[in-house]
Enzyme design. Structure first.
Site, PDB file in Angstrom:
ATOM      1  N   LYS A  13      27.867   6.559   3.153  1.00 13.19           N
ATOM      2  CA  LYS A  13      27.572   5.733   4.331  1.00 13.19           C
ATOM      3  C   LYS A  13      28.836   5.489   5.149  1.00 13.19           C
ATOM      4  O   LYS A  13      28.807   5.532   6.389  1.00 13.19           O
ATOM      5  CB  LYS A  13      26.959   4.389   3.902  1.00 13.19           C
ATOM      6  CG  LYS A  13      26.655   3.428   5.069  1.00 13.19           C
ATOM      7  CD  LYS A  13      25.659   4.017   6.052  1.00 13.19           C
ATOM      8  CE  LYS A  13      25.438   3.116   7.275  1.00 13.19           C
ATOM      9  NZ  LYS A  13      24.765   1.847   6.970  1.00 13.19           N
ATOM     10  N   LYS A  58      33.573  -3.406  10.968  1.00 13.52           N
ATOM     11  CA  LYS A  58      33.694  -3.621   9.526  1.00 13.52           C
ATOM     12  C   LYS A  58      33.590  -2.306   8.773  1.00 13.52           C
ATOM     13  O   LYS A  58      34.381  -2.014   7.859  1.00 13.52           O
ATOM     14  CB  LYS A  58      32.598  -4.578   9.051  1.00 13.52           C
ATOM     15  CG  LYS A  58      32.616  -4.853   7.547  1.00 13.52           C
ATOM     16  CD  LYS A  58      31.245  -5.216   7.009  1.00 13.52           C
ATOM     17  CE  LYS A  58      30.341  -4.014   6.953  1.00 13.52           C
ATOM     18  NZ  LYS A  58      29.077  -4.259   6.211  1.00 13.52           N
TER      19      LYS A  58
END
Length: 296
Positions: A175, A244
């Site tokens: 991811k 993030k």
């Protein structure tokens, strides 16, 4: 033989979590939902989710759990809450953590849960709120093959694709790799369309051709027509969350002792545009070719 999963607890009922909870209801599961904000109760109940105001009750009653939380520390807080999952001995509970976290935290929490007789799969997702609501997410699943098999009914309900990519932490690795590419593609596609406009060809016409050629990507094929050319910028994923993910990817690069100069520059661009594109803004604004000042 593993016990059947009939009741699923969903922890975190934001843009993604509520959509996943509603999908699980539609697919025939009994769904318990928890969110730190009681304001999510009405929407949850309208979707057929039983809103439970006490986190521990969800952790103690569910056969399987789906986490949709912003940060690794939030996941750790839920896993370790007193009187919660670590105290259960009635059955093996599988946690499907759809949050994007760092592989190290995932492996450490998986170890703690294993000691208590439970399982943690890192299963970050791609597909946005619409994919969550429609049950068409792509999930990237890390963990043991046995735990993947245990969670398969829930994974199948939530996703169009949920490949088992490797051991604990592998889902988060892929991811982060994916989102590092997305972050870069947003920058490069926005710059390319700004060039096209400046040279006299509209971005709308340029992107049509790009999408039949080798420069195409999910940014040009999906995001440009849906959220950028339309000027809607409402994909449901924030610039802050992408920052993030880029930070986590670059931290993983540092831990892995690999030099990624272009990716490092992409990280600086995302960090340097906080004023022009605040954390609360939609992440697709990074590709807004109309910004004459050049956000990056």
């Amino acid at each position: 033989m593993a016990m059947a999963i009939t009741t699923v607890g969903v922890v975190g009922l934001g843009n993604m979590g509520l959509g996943m909870a509603a999908t699980l209801v539609r697919k025939g599961f009994d769904v318990l939902g928890f969110d730190i904000s009681d304001a999510r109760r009405a929407a949850a109940e309208a979707a057929g989710v039983a809103f439970v105001p006490e986190l521990g009750a969800v952790l103690r009653r569910a056969d399987a759990l789906v986490f949709s939380l912003p940060l690794a520390r939030d996941v750790e807080a839920v896993v370790t809450v007193a009187g919660g999952l670590l105290s259960r001995t009635d059955r093996r509970v599988v946690v499907i953590d759809t949050s994007t976290s760092d592989p190290g935290t995932t492996r450490r929490l998986a170890g703690r849960l294993a000691e208590a007789g439970h399982a943690l799969l890192d299963a970050p997702v791609s597909g946005g709120p619409s994919g969550a609501a429609e049950g068409t997410l792509t999930m990237m699943v890390g963990g043991s093959e046995a735990d993947y098999a245990l969670a398969e009914p829930v994974l199948t309900a939530l996703s169009a694709r949920a490949p088992h990519v490797g051991p604990s932490g592998a889902g988060n690795i892929v991811k982060l790799v994916n989102n590092l590419l997305v972050a870069a593609h947003l920058v490069t596609t926005g710059e390319a369309m700004r060039l096209s406009e400046a040279a006299g060809l509209s971005a709308e016409e340029a992107v049509k051709v790009v999408n039949t050629a080798t420069g195409r990507s999910a940014i040009s094929e999906v995001m440009f027509p849906r959220w950028i050319l339309s000027n809607s910028f409402d994909s449901g994923f924030s610039a802050g969350l992408m920052r993030k993910d880029v930070r986590l990817a670059l931290e993983l690069a540092a831990e892995s002792a690999v030099d990624l100069p272009l990716s490092a520059h992409v990280g600086r661009i995302w960090e340097g545009t906080r004023e022009a594109i605040p954390d609360g803004a939609d992440f697709t604004r990074m590709a807004d070719y109309r910004d004459a000042t050049g956000a990056h």
